[in-house]
Scaffold this active site. Sequence first.
Site, mmCIF file in Angstrom:
data_model
loop_
_atom_site.group_PDB
_atom_site.id
_atom_site.type_symbol
_atom_site.label_atom_id
_atom_site.label_comp_id
_atom_site.label_asym_id
_atom_site.label_seq_id
_atom_site.Cartn_x
_atom_site.Cartn_y
_atom_site.Cartn_z
ATOM 1 N N ASP A 157 19.605 158.082 14.326
ATOM 2 C CA ASP A 157 20.046 157.013 14.708
ATOM 3 C C ASP A 157 20.640 157.252 16.039
ATOM 4 O O ASP A 157 20.566 157.991 16.439
ATOM 5 C CB ASP A 157 21.142 156.960 13.628
ATOM 6 C CG ASP A 157 21.011 156.267 12.411
ATOM 7 O OD1 ASP A 157 19.247 156.580 12.478
ATOM 8 O OD2 ASP A 157 21.404 155.061 11.610
ATOM 9 N N ASP A 158 20.268 155.756 16.731
ATOM 10 C CA ASP A 158 21.211 154.879 18.019
ATOM 11 C C ASP A 158 20.467 155.793 19.087
ATOM 12 O O ASP A 158 21.218 155.118 19.953
ATOM 13 C CB ASP A 158 22.747 155.502 17.846
ATOM 14 C CG ASP A 158 23.927 155.398 16.699
ATOM 15 O OD1 ASP A 158 23.318 154.567 15.908
ATOM 16 O OD2 ASP A 158 24.700 155.660 16.599
ATOM 17 N N HIS A 207 16.535 149.961 14.424
ATOM 18 C CA HIS A 207 17.717 149.919 14.108
ATOM 19 C C HIS A 207 18.508 149.043 14.867
ATOM 20 O O HIS A 207 19.679 149.025 15.005
ATOM 21 C CB HIS A 207 18.502 151.095 14.621
ATOM 22 C CG HIS A 207 19.730 151.950 14.164
ATOM 23 N ND1 HIS A 207 20.061 151.487 13.217
ATOM 24 C CD2 HIS A 207 20.830 152.273 14.650
ATOM 25 C CE1 HIS A 207 21.153 151.967 13.045
ATOM 26 N NE2 HIS A 207 21.854 152.464 14.162
ATOM 27 N N HIS A 211 23.578 147.214 18.381
ATOM 28 C CA HIS A 211 24.553 147.599 17.279
ATOM 29 C C HIS A 211 25.713 147.003 16.935
ATOM 30 O O HIS A 211 26.502 148.248 16.832
ATOM 31 C CB HIS A 211 24.586 149.018 17.725
ATOM 32 C CG HIS A 211 24.835 150.410 16.887
ATOM 33 N ND1 HIS A 211 26.214 150.208 16.378
ATOM 34 C CD2 HIS A 211 23.998 151.596 15.789
ATOM 35 C CE1 HIS A 211 25.964 151.322 15.365
ATOM 36 N NE2 HIS A 211 25.166 151.906 14.836
ATOM 37 N N HIS A 308 22.240 161.999 14.325
ATOM 38 C CA HIS A 308 22.722 160.944 15.465
ATOM 39 C C HIS A 308 21.717 161.449 17.247
ATOM 40 O O HIS A 308 22.194 162.615 16.682
ATOM 41 C CB HIS A 308 23.106 160.552 15.505
ATOM 42 C CG HIS A 308 24.560 159.537 15.098
ATOM 43 N ND1 HIS A 308 25.193 160.302 13.162
ATOM 44 C CD2 HIS A 308 24.619 157.762 14.011
ATOM 45 C CE1 HIS A 308 25.051 158.840 12.977
ATOM 46 N NE2 HIS A 308 24.712 157.884 13.123
#
Length: 540
Positions: A157-158, A207, A211, A308
Amino acid sequence: MKRKWAHWILFIFLFQWGGQAVWAAAVEHQARGMEEAGMWPDWLKQAQPWSNIPQQAVVSLRWPEAVVSTMLQAARPAVASGLLQAEAGHSATASATAARPQRSEEELNRAADRQLQRWEADHTGSEIYELLRSGKQPPSDRTYTAPEQPTVYLTFDDGPSALTPKVLDILREEGVKATFFQLGAQAERFPEIVRQTVQEGHRIGNHTYNHRYEQLYSRFDHFWDQIQKSEDVFADIAGVRPDIVRAPGGSFQQLDAFSHYYLQSAGYTVYDWNIDSGDSRRSGVPAAEIIANVEKSPLRHELNVLMHDGAGHEQTVQALPDIIRYFKNKGYTFAVLDSSVKPVQFTLKASKWNQQGVTEEAFVSMFRRMADSTHMQEQARQLVQTADGQGAASAPALTAEAAYAHQDEAMEVQPLRMKVSAHGEARELELKQRKLEGAGEALVPLRQLAEGLGGSVAWDSAERVASVRLNGVLAELAPDQGGLAVVSPDRGFVFQEEARLMLADGSLYVPLEAAMQWFGYHLRWAAVDEAAAGLENTIL
């Protein structure tokens, strides 16, 4: 379907039922005449020992309940598999999807708009709204494919970030594919890494764009806008529009029942995880702790591992080779996530961000907003082209309406009042009707019609089949395949045929005149007043 085609369905049942009690009965069916007329399909001749079946068979006028149920079960596979025959040798599915002349761009856009209107009507309605308001999800007809071997889905993620190429190098060396839930804002910063990720066979997931929780979760339209913005970024950079989504922080108390339903209705699949590497619990979690977190997690047939690749996760990169070797030693294979993989999703809870709830007006308004998105417009165009015989595959969010994508007629909703005289009893029905422009055909809600006439309707959400009991007749209708099977214990017949069926407003709509005939009524229109019709009951 012409009734002569119903005869061979009856004989399938008789052969499978087997007992002499069923063979000995009261209504004659001439098998010899059907065979001489060439009405037995070749595959049936090959599949069954027809020489052992008597040329004449009779069936009781008053079949027991078990026999009726068995006949409906025998008829259902033909409905569900699209094997209904409109004419000898022509399946309903084939006739519905035959290639038509290519539409102009303007015609294609109009057909896509109509398809989205039907999609909106099918996914809204008071019953659905009330279910979601109670915190529950409507039943889903989605199916998933379980892998034969134990499988692990590594997810990051990210990203993308300056660390992502190092992750890609390790995955390439280990011969492993993974899924990257990327942020649109980061993709704009590192477009070459996005393209490299796709080119090397990994999967991109959405995603959101930035965020930021306070922006994402205060209202779903904010979340939706970020999903669409990121999707456009990925399409511009790498030509992909991800249909898999991971909510920042996971879905628990972030996405409520409404949010999940919106995304699912639009063709997205939300993925959480069942192994947390713990690499984001605080800043600088050491590699040894990340590895230990993974190794102490319970093993399942399918594992979704959260890691991540955003800035500051150098220790995750360091831990990755050991994590891969751990799963290889346990006999796991590696794969990427896609919408065929059953999602891991956290327990559904109310959002901790939005405590105001969703009004029914806002619920419907959200679907209209979604319909205006490029994502839904593209799906609708794809489905129209598929139904025209010019597309490769139907769009996942709209497949339930595939049978209607090729129609050019627009529909308008009108009230309809009917006066019914049946079995010496007078009834007045008030129905919603949808009129097809240019066709003069009225579609009405099946449940309103059947229950208004004293019958009952049951909906099987798993098989998407409606079962109706009315006027001594049992019928099963499969809206996704546009067909039905009918059994009448009182009058001793069974038949199948194609039918114009439509799901809208949370209801199954059926053609009024045809439906009355299915259940043994004769429809007689009378000028009672401008909004009324007379109905006379005549047993067929």
